[in-house]
Design a protein around this motif. Structure first.
Motif, PDB file in Angstrom:
ATOM      1  N   ARG B 243       0.848  -1.190   0.000  1.00 58.60           N
ATOM      2  CA  ARG B 243       0.000   0.000   0.000  1.00 58.60           C
ATOM      3  C   ARG B 243       0.880   1.235   0.000  1.00 58.60           C
ATOM      4  O   ARG B 243       1.551   1.556   0.966  1.00 58.60           O
ATOM      5  CB  ARG B 243      -0.933  -0.020   1.190  1.00 58.60           C
ATOM      6  CG  ARG B 243      -1.768  -1.315   1.137  1.00 58.60           C
ATOM      7  CD  ARG B 243      -3.092  -1.153   1.765  1.00 58.60           C
ATOM      8  NE  ARG B 243      -3.853  -0.117   1.101  1.00 58.60           N
ATOM      9  CZ  ARG B 243      -4.971   0.393   1.584  1.00 58.60           C
ATOM     10  NH1 ARG B 243      -5.441  -0.017   2.735  1.00 58.60           N
ATOM     11  NH2 ARG B 243      -5.616   1.325   0.921  1.00 58.60           N
ATOM     12  N   VAL B 244       0.848   1.933  -1.137  1.00 61.12           N
ATOM     13  CA  VAL B 244       1.716   3.092  -1.337  1.00 61.12           C
ATOM     14  C   VAL B 244       1.012   4.360  -0.897  1.00 61.12           C
ATOM     15  O   VAL B 244       1.625   5.286  -0.396  1.00 61.12           O
ATOM     16  CB  VAL B 244       2.116   3.186  -2.823  1.00 61.12           C
ATOM     17  CG1 VAL B 244       2.866   4.457  -3.102  1.00 61.12           C
ATOM     18  CG2 VAL B 244       2.932   1.962  -3.211  1.00 61.12           C
ATOM     19  N   GLY B 245      -0.270   4.422  -1.075  1.00 63.10           N
ATOM     20  CA  GLY B 245      -0.994   5.628  -0.713  1.00 63.10           C
ATOM     21  C   GLY B 245      -2.361   5.581  -1.317  1.00 63.10           C
ATOM     22  O   GLY B 245      -2.690   4.680  -2.078  1.00 63.10           O
ATOM     23  N   THR B 246      -3.183   6.524  -0.964  1.00 62.09           N
ATOM     24  CA  THR B 246      -4.565   6.529  -1.412  1.00 62.09           C
ATOM     25  C   THR B 246      -4.906   7.957  -1.797  1.00 62.09           C
ATOM     26  O   THR B 246      -5.589   8.655  -1.070  1.00 62.09           O
ATOM     27  CB  THR B 246      -5.482   6.024  -0.300  1.00 62.09           C
ATOM     28  OG1 THR B 246      -5.151   6.736   0.892  1.00 62.09           O
ATOM     29  CG2 THR B 246      -5.301   4.552  -0.051  1.00 62.09           C
ATOM     30  N   GLY B 274       1.923  -1.372   4.413  1.00 64.26           N
ATOM     31  CA  GLY B 274       2.094   0.011   3.991  1.00 64.26           C
ATOM     32  C   GLY B 274       3.464   0.529   4.383  1.00 64.26           C
ATOM     33  O   GLY B 274       4.102  -0.014   5.287  1.00 64.26           O
ATOM     34  N   PHE B 275       3.910   1.560   3.695  1.00 63.12           N
ATOM     35  CA  PHE B 275       5.220   2.124   4.046  1.00 63.12           C
ATOM     36  C   PHE B 275       5.291   3.579   3.588  1.00 63.12           C
ATOM     37  O   PHE B 275       4.497   4.020   2.753  1.00 63.12           O
ATOM     38  CB  PHE B 275       6.352   1.308   3.407  1.00 63.12           C
ATOM     39  CG  PHE B 275       6.495   1.537   1.922  1.00 63.12           C
ATOM     40  CD1 PHE B 275       7.445   2.423   1.433  1.00 63.12           C
ATOM     41  CD2 PHE B 275       5.681   0.889   1.017  1.00 63.12           C
ATOM     42  CE1 PHE B 275       7.566   2.644   0.067  1.00 63.12           C
ATOM     43  CE2 PHE B 275       5.790   1.108  -0.345  1.00 63.12           C
ATOM     44  CZ  PHE B 275       6.740   1.988  -0.826  1.00 63.12           C
TER      45      PHE B 275
END
Lengths: 342, 342
Positions: B243-246, B274-275
């Motif tokens: 999960r990179v971002g939203t 995520g990170f």
């Protein structure tokens, strides 16, 4: 041959598929003659049976109807037609839900005989249940000394084993949730939880924030849904969520409420990971090495609810699904109960 | 001193907090004299600016109002009062959203000068965007050769970099989704995606199942919501979700639809993680070592949308949020544009 001429064997079959919560009507006890071992096999008289949440899932399809069911079991070899299994030997195998089993040497595992470790422990803290907790804490969560832990379904087999193992691993604060005030009291007084709450008493996020006001590093998730959402709020940066299973969902055709805060996975660099213990059996010996000395010293006590009599195995299974046990639910044969009482 | 007497500097300030999608009215261009470097500092004339999804999130609180904004930038030292920075040197720093910056030697990073690598690449495939993709694929997903990959927001900066890097890492099938038929065509014709779809064309789960009928091993998630749910269905056992971002969520006060199939995390032994790239800067040199030879050989092409003129930085930022770019959105100064044209 120790088997009595004319003795009868009992086997549990599943007769229908449940929709929602299963009942005794989904099962039947089938009587037959005690089977005779063919050349290369041995007859085992079962002593202890494990009834497990995953059996509920198997009832939806993997258990064949009108056929013997599989399950983790410990028994004694009572007749052998193979040089690899001696009469009197205690073995672990997977032909559960029946009083007698005919096994090949390849189908069984000999149990180590550690001083001071009762046979039932090989189905609880040293069995699949304990191995699940051990894998969750070590290989998946990679728990470090001093880290704070939250466990849901904390009074169950995996929940109690998780707390026992985490404590001797040097975990910081251990918080649990369960389904009744009696279980909450039991967790704090007897299982070593630092804090616990009854999840019926309010919104999970509020209850957990109160029980762990400084946050958490690891969540061992046995239920999903609202408690998963609560844990995501309470976890610190780099927190880990280990998903062991979702017992509640097996019995509920409606999907669980999904956590609405998954963007926190990115915000806090969280990791959520699921696993099946069957893929981690290579850690079994490591679990023995780690846990047995603590059992022998008394630092790890056994959390078990033992139901006596094979005729009560369905009752025990359904009770486990309803959460009537504290610790691992185990069924014990009358013979084993007699030996234990002696 | 290369600065012209009487020359003016421009700085972008945020003036109000947006609720939902930001507009030009949330920003102001502030004019001032070109600052003079104090002893121990140098004046940098900025040449390239990165506008990024995370800036949208900073607009909600981390960007101070009526103050210069931070952002990744490349510029040339035009006046120096420190022996550690020479006039004419090209440096990377974080004082973005302004034409001129006064920096200390500690605040800047000298850029390596690889043959055949344009400066803009240090803001795209070799910058934070490319490092995000590299960390996602290597340290988080641990992509193995031959594994199949799905990327959402596939035409964006991180999406294109992910596909480029995964291809030279030996990924199997690479599938992407984007927001228009033109982008879908671009992904397949120019970025090397094996398959792509427009997420407006139906339920994500159906579109993804059609695009990746044999399943997936890794999902690099730039959007969450319905596409995350679709990917959970399509992932194989032991699949990973990075999960990179939203981006979508930054502009939408309503939470995204939560995936209703999180029990699959257990069923298929999935991992979701995520990170933030800021915690993985130690991989920057490794990214150079890995990617630069492929840029030089032409195996990795640059995916950039370059907007000329600092006065268009807000327009470029808002356009990036609307998905008007393919590849990394970069703003280039008139001076840099003139040099590139020469």
């Amino acid at each position: 041959m120790n088997t009595t001429a004319g003795a009868r064997a009992l086997t549990v079959h599943q007769t229908t598929r449940p929709h929602g919560f299963p009942t005794p009507e989904h099962f039947a006890f089938v009587e037959s003659a005690v089977p005779a071992p063919a050349p290369g096999t041995a007859l085992v008289e079962n002593l202890y049976w494990s009834v497990d949440p995953y059996h509920r899932e198997m009832m939806d399809g993997e258990f064949a109807l009108h056929a013997p069911l599989e399950g983790r079991t410990i028994g004694r070899v009572t007749a052998s037609r193979t040089p690899d299994l001696a009469e009197g030997e205690i073995v672990f195998h997977r032909q559960g839900w029946r009083t007698h089993a005919v096994v090949t040497p390849q189908e069984v595992r000999r149990l180590p005989a550690f001083d001071g470790v009762p046979l039932s422990a090989y189905l609880s803290i040293l069995g699949g249940t304990g191995l699940t907790a051990y894998v969750a804490l070590t290989r998946v969560a990679r728990l470090r000394s001093g880290e704070d832990l939250y466990v849901s379904a904390a009074a169950g087999g995996v929940g109690t084993a998780t707390a026992r193992l985490a404590r001797v691993m040097g975990a910081g604060r251990i918080v649990g949730s369960a389904g009744s005030p009696a279980k909450v009291a039991h967790l704090k007084e007897h299982v070593g939880y630092d804090e616990a709450f009854d999840y019926h008493e309010g919104p999970a996020a509020q209850l957990l924030a109160k029980a762990a006001p400084d946050g958490l590093d690891v969540y061992v998730d046995n239920v999903g849904g609202e408690q998963l959402e609560a844990a995501i709020w309470s976890l610190r940066e780099f927190g880990r969520i280990v998903r062991v299973g979702t017992v509640a969902q097996y019995n509920d055709p409606q999907p669980l409420a999904a956590p609405r805060n998954l963007t926190e996975i990115v915000e806090k660099s969280l990791r959520m990971e699921g696993f099946h213990v069957r893929n981690h059996r290579d850690l079994q010996e490591e679990l023995y090495d780690f846990a047995v000395p603590h059992i022998q010293s008394g630092r790890i006590a056994l959390d078990e609810t033992v139901v006596d009599g094979f005729d009560r195995i369905v009752t025990a299974f359904l009770g486990m699904l309803r959460g009537e046990n504290t610790g691992k639910m185990i069924v014990r044969s009358s013979a084993a109960a007699g030996a234990a009482d002696a």
